[in-house]
Design a protein around this motif. Structure first.
Motif, mmCIF file in Angstrom:
data_model
loop_
_atom_site.group_PDB
_atom_site.id
_atom_site.type_symbol
_atom_site.label_atom_id
_atom_site.label_comp_id
_atom_site.label_asym_id
_atom_site.label_seq_id
_atom_site.Cartn_x
_atom_site.Cartn_y
_atom_site.Cartn_z
ATOM 1 N N SER A 55 0.818 -1.215 0.000
ATOM 2 C CA SER A 55 0.000 0.000 0.000
ATOM 3 C C SER A 55 0.849 1.260 0.000
ATOM 4 O O SER A 55 0.472 2.267 -0.606
ATOM 5 N N THR A 56 2.017 1.227 0.639
ATOM 6 C CA THR A 56 2.881 2.412 0.631
ATOM 7 C C THR A 56 3.377 2.710 -0.773
ATOM 8 O O THR A 56 3.450 3.871 -1.180
ATOM 9 N N ASP A 62 0.478 6.749 -6.727
ATOM 10 C CA ASP A 62 -0.742 7.532 -6.901
ATOM 11 C C ASP A 62 -0.459 9.032 -6.754
ATOM 12 O O ASP A 62 -1.105 9.855 -7.394
ATOM 13 N N ALA A 63 0.531 9.374 -5.928
ATOM 14 C CA ALA A 63 0.867 10.777 -5.705
ATOM 15 C C ALA A 63 1.705 11.359 -6.840
ATOM 16 O O ALA A 63 1.819 12.570 -6.965
ATOM 17 N N MET A 64 2.283 10.500 -7.689
ATOM 18 C CA MET A 64 3.087 10.981 -8.810
ATOM 19 C C MET A 64 2.169 11.337 -9.972
ATOM 20 O O MET A 64 1.287 10.565 -10.342
ATOM 21 N N SER A 65 2.377 12.509 -10.556
ATOM 22 C CA SER A 65 1.481 12.951 -11.629
ATOM 23 C C SER A 65 1.564 12.050 -12.868
ATOM 24 O O SER A 65 0.587 11.891 -13.587
ATOM 25 N N ASP A 66 2.715 11.448 -13.112
ATOM 26 C CA ASP A 66 2.837 10.579 -14.289
ATOM 27 C C ASP A 66 1.993 9.319 -14.161
ATOM 28 O O ASP A 66 1.549 8.763 -15.155
#
Length: 69
Positions: A55-56, A62-66
């Motif tokens: 999950s980490t 998920d936090a990376m825009s790509d």
């Protein structure tokens, strides 16, 4: 005084530059074999199973825009 020439297998200049490295690689070419190339085929998504993502790591991606947007 006798000048004995020694032909070692290791490169003489271990801290050499790119030219030295390319020369070392060129001398190694006869020792490398080329594997037979198999054609890559697409894999059906139904055959892909057993992959788990911590999950980490999923939150990080998920936090990376790509990847997350």
């Amino acid at each position: 005084m006798t000048n004995i020439k020694v032909h070692g297998t290791a490169p003489a200049d271990l801290e050499g530059d790119l030219t030295s490295l390319r020369g070392d690689c060129a001398r190694m070419v006869p020792h490398w074999s080329v594997p037979e190339r198999a054609a890559a085929r697409p894999v059906s998504p139904s055959l892909i199973h057993g992959v788990s993502v911590p999950s980490t790591s999923a939150r990080l991606l998920d936090a990376m825009s790509d990847y997350g947007d």
